[in-house]
Design a protein around this motif. Structure first.
Motif, PDB file in Angstrom:
ATOM      1  N   SER A 149       0.821  -1.206   0.000  1.00 28.92           N
ATOM      2  CA  SER A 149       0.000   0.000   0.000  1.00 28.92           C
ATOM      3  C   SER A 149       0.856   1.256   0.000  1.00 28.92           C
ATOM      4  CB  SER A 149      -0.928  -0.012   1.221  1.00 28.92           C
ATOM      5  OG  SER A 149      -1.673   1.193   1.303  1.00 28.92           O
ATOM      6  N   LEU A 150       1.907   1.288   0.842  1.00 25.44           N
ATOM      7  CA  LEU A 150       2.773   2.453   0.893  1.00 25.44           C
ATOM      8  C   LEU A 150       3.536   2.644  -0.415  1.00 25.44           C
ATOM      9  CD1 LEU A 150       4.019   4.780   2.401  1.00 25.44           C
ATOM     10  CD2 LEU A 150       5.682   3.212   3.380  1.00 25.44           C
ATOM     11  N   ARG A 155      14.897   7.540   6.566  1.00 24.56           N
ATOM     12  CA  ARG A 155      15.362   6.249   6.067  1.00 24.56           C
ATOM     13  C   ARG A 155      14.489   5.767   4.916  1.00 24.56           C
ATOM     14  NH1 ARG A 155      19.186   2.730   4.716  1.00 24.56           N
ATOM     15  NH2 ARG A 155      18.558   0.573   5.005  1.00 24.56           N
ATOM     16  N   GLN A 156      13.168   5.939   5.070  1.00 22.94           N
ATOM     17  CA  GLN A 156      12.259   5.516   4.001  1.00 22.94           C
ATOM     18  C   GLN A 156      12.394   6.413   2.779  1.00 22.94           C
ATOM     19  OE1 GLN A 156       8.753   5.782   6.301  1.00 22.94           O
ATOM     20  NE2 GLN A 156       9.083   3.836   7.356  1.00 22.94           N
ATOM     21  N   ARG A 157      12.734   7.680   2.990  1.00 23.48           N
ATOM     22  CA  ARG A 157      12.965   8.570   1.851  1.00 23.48           C
ATOM     23  C   ARG A 157      14.119   8.057   0.993  1.00 23.48           C
ATOM     24  NH1 ARG A 157      15.385  14.124   3.559  1.00 23.48           N
ATOM     25  NH2 ARG A 157      16.980  12.603   4.152  1.00 23.48           N
ATOM     26  N   ASP A 158      15.194   7.597   1.660  1.00 21.48           N
ATOM     27  CA  ASP A 158      16.327   7.062   0.901  1.00 21.48           C
ATOM     28  C   ASP A 158      15.958   5.768   0.193  1.00 21.48           C
ATOM     29  OD1 ASP A 158      17.758   9.173   1.890  1.00 21.48           O
ATOM     30  OD2 ASP A 158      18.617   8.047   3.575  1.00 21.48           O
ATOM     31  N   LEU A 159      15.188   4.892   0.877  1.00 25.29           N
ATOM     32  CA  LEU A 159      14.811   3.621   0.265  1.00 25.29           C
ATOM     33  C   LEU A 159      13.899   3.818  -0.942  1.00 25.29           C
ATOM     34  CD1 LEU A 159      14.158   1.501   3.481  1.00 25.29           C
ATOM     35  CD2 LEU A 159      16.070   1.259   1.928  1.00 25.29           C
ATOM     36  N   LEU A 160      13.012   4.807  -0.857  1.00 26.24           N
ATOM     37  CA  LEU A 160      12.049   5.028  -1.936  1.00 26.24           C
ATOM     38  C   LEU A 160      12.588   5.942  -3.026  1.00 26.24           C
ATOM     39  CD1 LEU A 160       8.842   5.516   0.237  1.00 26.24           C
ATOM     40  CD2 LEU A 160       9.428   3.516  -1.116  1.00 26.24           C
ATOM     41  N   GLY A 161      13.781   6.540  -2.815  1.00 27.05           N
ATOM     42  CA  GLY A 161      14.362   7.403  -3.834  1.00 27.05           C
ATOM     43  C   GLY A 161      13.651   8.732  -3.976  1.00 27.05           C
ATOM     44  N   VAL A 162      13.162   9.283  -2.868  1.00 29.12           N
ATOM     45  CA  VAL A 162      12.420  10.545  -2.892  1.00 29.12           C
ATOM     46  C   VAL A 162      13.400  11.699  -2.749  1.00 29.12           C
ATOM     47  CG1 VAL A 162      10.667  11.920  -1.710  1.00 29.12           C
ATOM     48  CG2 VAL A 162      10.373   9.455  -1.947  1.00 29.12           C
ATOM     49  N   GLY A 163      13.250  12.733  -3.554  1.00 28.79           N
ATOM     50  CA  GLY A 163      14.121  13.896  -3.483  1.00 28.79           C
ATOM     51  C   GLY A 163      13.763  14.806  -2.322  1.00 28.79           C
ATOM     52  N   ILE A 223       9.366  13.031   8.507  1.00 27.23           N
ATOM     53  CA  ILE A 223       9.202  13.030   9.960  1.00 27.23           C
ATOM     54  C   ILE A 223      10.441  12.405  10.571  1.00 27.23           C
ATOM     55  CG2 ILE A 223       7.803  12.211  11.898  1.00 27.23           C
ATOM     56  CD1 ILE A 223       5.433  12.126  10.083  1.00 27.23           C
ATOM     57  N   GLU A 224      11.027  13.052  11.557  1.00 22.59           N
ATOM     58  CA  GLU A 224      12.212  12.512  12.212  1.00 22.59           C
ATOM     59  C   GLU A 224      11.880  11.236  12.943  1.00 22.59           C
ATOM     60  OE1 GLU A 224      15.222  13.464  11.885  1.00 22.59           O
ATOM     61  OE2 GLU A 224      14.684  15.161  10.609  1.00 22.59           O
ATOM     62  N   GLN A 225      12.775  10.230  12.844  1.00 21.65           N
ATOM     63  CA  GLN A 225      12.540   8.920  13.456  1.00 21.65           C
ATOM     64  C   GLN A 225      12.420   9.020  14.975  1.00 21.65           C
ATOM     65  OE1 GLN A 225      12.188   6.100  11.704  1.00 21.65           O
ATOM     66  NE2 GLN A 225      11.841   4.849  13.524  1.00 21.65           N
ATOM     67  N   GLN A 226      13.181   9.947  15.601  1.00 21.36           N
ATOM     68  CA  GLN A 226      13.188  10.013  17.047  1.00 21.36           C
ATOM     69  C   GLN A 226      11.853  10.483  17.611  1.00 21.36           C
ATOM     70  OE1 GLN A 226      15.441  11.103  15.069  1.00 21.36           O
ATOM     71  NE2 GLN A 226      17.372  10.084  15.636  1.00 21.36           N
ATOM     72  N   ILE A 228       3.011   5.843  14.620  1.00 22.67           N
ATOM     73  CA  ILE A 228       3.402   5.593  13.233  1.00 22.67           C
ATOM     74  C   ILE A 228       2.262   4.912  12.512  1.00 22.67           C
ATOM     75  CG2 ILE A 228       5.141   4.539  11.776  1.00 22.67           C
ATOM     76  CD1 ILE A 228       7.010   4.467  14.106  1.00 22.67           C
ATOM     77  N   SER A 229       2.014   5.353  11.291  1.00 23.49           N
ATOM     78  CA  SER A 229       0.988   4.678  10.518  1.00 23.49           C
ATOM     79  C   SER A 229       1.455   3.293  10.149  1.00 23.49           C
ATOM     80  CB  SER A 229       0.677   5.483   9.245  1.00 23.49           C
ATOM     81  OG  SER A 229       1.810   5.531   8.424  1.00 23.49           O
ATOM     82  N   PRO A 230       0.549   2.316   9.993  1.00 25.04           N
ATOM     83  CA  PRO A 230       0.968   0.943   9.686  1.00 25.04           C
ATOM     84  C   PRO A 230       1.790   0.860   8.431  1.00 25.04           C
ATOM     85  CG  PRO A 230      -1.361   1.011  10.317  1.00 25.04           C
ATOM     86  CD  PRO A 230      -0.905   2.420  10.169  1.00 25.04           C
ATOM     87  N   ASP A 231       1.458   1.693   7.412  1.00 23.94           N
ATOM     88  CA  ASP A 231       2.197   1.595   6.157  1.00 23.94           C
ATOM     89  C   ASP A 231       3.657   1.966   6.351  1.00 23.94           C
ATOM     90  OD1 ASP A 231      -0.154   0.934   5.061  1.00 23.94           O
ATOM     91  OD2 ASP A 231      -0.529   2.852   4.071  1.00 23.94           O
ATOM     92  N   VAL A 232       3.896   3.079   7.098  1.00 21.97           N
ATOM     93  CA  VAL A 232       5.246   3.591   7.225  1.00 21.97           C
ATOM     94  C   VAL A 232       6.099   2.685   8.094  1.00 21.97           C
ATOM     95  CG1 VAL A 232       6.607   5.556   7.992  1.00 21.97           C
ATOM     96  CG2 VAL A 232       4.416   5.933   6.879  1.00 21.97           C
ATOM     97  N   SER A 233       5.601   2.261   9.236  1.00 23.39           N
ATOM     98  CA  SER A 233       6.402   1.443  10.142  1.00 23.39           C
ATOM     99  C   SER A 233       6.741   0.100   9.542  1.00 23.39           C
ATOM    100  CB  SER A 233       5.644   1.246  11.454  1.00 23.39           C
ATOM    101  OG  SER A 233       4.423   0.574  11.215  1.00 23.39           O
ATOM    102  N   SER A 234       5.807  -0.520   8.841  1.00 23.76           N
ATOM    103  CA  SER A 234       6.071  -1.846   8.289  1.00 23.76           C
ATOM    104  C   SER A 234       7.046  -1.788   7.136  1.00 23.76           C
ATOM    105  CB  SER A 234       4.762  -2.486   7.818  1.00 23.76           C
ATOM    106  OG  SER A 234       4.159  -1.682   6.835  1.00 23.76           O
ATOM    107  N   LEU A 235       7.071  -0.657   6.406  1.00 22.57           N
ATOM    108  CA  LEU A 235       8.022  -0.558   5.305  1.00 22.57           C
ATOM    109  C   LEU A 235       9.446  -0.554   5.822  1.00 22.57           C
ATOM    110  CD1 LEU A 235       8.445  -0.078   2.240  1.00 22.57           C
ATOM    111  CD2 LEU A 235       8.586   2.340   2.798  1.00 22.57           C
ATOM    112  N   SER A 236       9.714   0.195   6.909  1.00 23.84           N
ATOM    113  CA  SER A 236      11.056   0.220   7.461  1.00 23.84           C
ATOM    114  C   SER A 236      11.478  -1.145   7.949  1.00 23.84           C
ATOM    115  CB  SER A 236      11.129   1.228   8.615  1.00 23.84           C
ATOM    116  OG  SER A 236      10.975   2.541   8.142  1.00 23.84           O
ATOM    117  N   ALA A 237      10.552  -1.862   8.562  1.00 27.74           N
ATOM    118  CA  ALA A 237      10.903  -3.172   9.094  1.00 27.74           C
ATOM    119  C   ALA A 237      11.216  -4.165   7.999  1.00 27.74           C
ATOM    120  CB  ALA A 237       9.758  -3.700   9.954  1.00 27.74           C
ATOM    121  N   SER A 238      10.559  -4.053   6.853  1.00 29.68           N
ATOM    122  CA  SER A 238      10.746  -5.049   5.802  1.00 29.68           C
ATOM    123  C   SER A 238      11.899  -4.715   4.877  1.00 29.68           C
ATOM    124  CB  SER A 238       9.465  -5.180   4.974  1.00 29.68           C
ATOM    125  OG  SER A 238       9.192  -3.960   4.316  1.00 29.68           O
TER     126      SER A 238
END
Length: 454
Positions: A8-9, A89-97, A106-109, A116-126
């Protein structure tokens, strides 16, 4: 569940990037349509009021079409979806400028496990190959146990990325386990499960001598000192192994199979239907190349002439090219009809590599790489300043070493023996100034092999 959330994300990211592309497309055509619309309106406003021709009616029609198109593209420009919240971290993985306004960073800290929304948190974990802290040691049914005591650790979930964070987490986990054990004893709750035992995976170079059937570790073959000597980090050996497999597949095997298919088609087209690669001898193919002047056949012949069993060789090359990254590679065997009279996959791969490099190196000899950098027992490997060769010690099972000047460097026996020896050869060439093999650079402008160990 995680796969669905990740999908979904990723789908939302693709949709937002597609919207940005459509917006850029609409901006360009809005400018073009607006300019043409103004030109037609200005021309119509300057015409004589009492005179109208078919040309003016065509201008009216075109102006109407341009106006409608301008409205549509203008609507697309102002149509925006709400920004998607992601972490750096997700910005780097998804190639977002950084300048992309369709995403909100959003800062991880500042994130907690429940915000965290389910889409965002699960993407980092996977997508991140890191360990993740688990706040709960297990789930318990509310009806089967008394109320849980307060947790000793209420920190939000976070990622463990290095040894110091891992040690810190293990200490916290041990303290929390001791506290929960004491609380469980006081409340007569069942005995908690012991904490899991964490153990780091061993390196491939320290693994057992798989598939070799030998217990001889003389010379500590595959020891980390071998790799550090050539300025290679043994921790990255698995990545380099994969890079080499990919390079062999894309650069040699895939192209060779494509050229063999083109040769068969060319021979059939000129009427030589009985001459097929793998069905006739090398001598017959060589005569056919001279007779019909087939340049592609002359280029393919060096890859086939080292082994007499042409049927097996051609079929095995095609099998090795299937799947990518040498997934069908069997270092001491071959295809389904393999026997001891046929070449092993290790011998085939080394021959293909040597033949390819023979064609890429300058004409300092008939076969520059094969004659200068390949040797085989019982002949001794070349020695002396500048000597560098892959030396075959045994054929059954195949075992190779690297002869570097006056030394013999051994790597692990077994499945990765040849591949790791080739990596050592590349590393030895990369240490030269410039990094080259027979004056051919190993970088992108030459053989493009430096990235394998980069």
């Amino acid at each position: 569940m995680n796969a669905s959330l990740n999908s979904s994300l990723l789908q939302r990211t693709i949709d937002l990037q597609y919207e940005n592309k459509k917006r850029s497309y609409s901006l360009k055509w809005s400018m073009i349509n607006g300019f043409l619309f103004v030109v037609f309106v200005y021309d119509l406003s300057c015409k004589c009021p009492n005179y109208t021709s078919a040309f003016h009616y065509a201008e009216y029609a075109l102006a109407t079409v341009l106006g409608i198109s301008l409205i549509q593209h203008g609507y697309q420009l102002f149509k925006r979806s709400p920004p998607l919240a992601i972490t750096p971290r997700q910005r780097d993985l998804l190639g977002v400028g950084d300048a992309d306004t369709s995403f909100r960073i959003i800062e991880q800290q500042s994130l907690s496990s429940h915000s965290i929304s389910p889409d965002v948190s699960s993407l980092s974990a996977s997508l991140s190959p890191r360990w993740r802290r688990n706040a709960d040691a297990g789930s318990r049914s509310a009806s089967a146990s008394p109320p849980e005591p307060p947790r000793a650790d209420t920190t939000p979930d976070c990622f463990i990325s290095d040894y110091s964070e891992l040690d810190h987490y293990l200490k916290q986990y041990e303290e929390r386990s001791i506290l929960e054990s004491s609380l469980n004893v006081s409340t007569s709750s069942p005995t908690p499960m012991p904490p899991p035992h964490y153990q780091l995976a061993t390196l491939d170079i320290e693994s057992k001598l798989e598939d070799s059937g030998a217990n001889d570790r003389s010379g500590l073959s595959g020891a980390p000192q071998v790799w550090w000597r050539l300025q290679l980090d043994p921790q990255r050996l698995t990545d380099w192994n994969l890079n080499l497999r990919l390079w062999l597949h894309v650069t040699i095997l895939e192209r060779l199979v494509r050229e063999m298919a083109a040769v068969d088609e060319a021979l059939s087209r000129i009427g030589l239907h009985d001459v097929k690669l793998g069905h006739v001898s090398v001598e017959r193919l060589r005569q056919s190349a001279k007779t019909v002047g087939c340049g592609s056949l002359a280029a393919v012949l060096p890859f086939l002439e080292a082994f007499p069993d042409q049927k097996y060789l051609v079929q095995r090359i095609k099998e090795l090219a299937v799947g990518g990254c040498l997934s069908n590679y069997k270092w001491n065997g071959g295809g389904s009809d393999y026997d001891d009279n046929k070449p092993t996959d290790a011998e085939i791969v080394l021959h293909l590599l040597a033949t390819y490099l023979d064609g890429q190196l300058p004409d300092v000899g008939r076969k520059a790489f094969t004659e200068g950098h390949i040797s085989s027992a019982p002949s001794p490997p070349p020695r002396g300043a500048g000597a560098l060769s892959i030396h075959k010690v045994t054929s059954r099972p195949p075992h190779y070493v690297l002869a570097l000047e006056d030394d013999t460097i051994e790597v692990c026996r077994g499945r990765n023996n040849l591949l790791h020896t080739i990596l050592l050869l590349i590393a030895a060439c990369a240490r030269r100034t410039p990094p080259a093999l027979h004056r051919v650079h190993l970088g992108p402008a030459g053989l493009n092999m430096l990235w394998i160990i980069s």
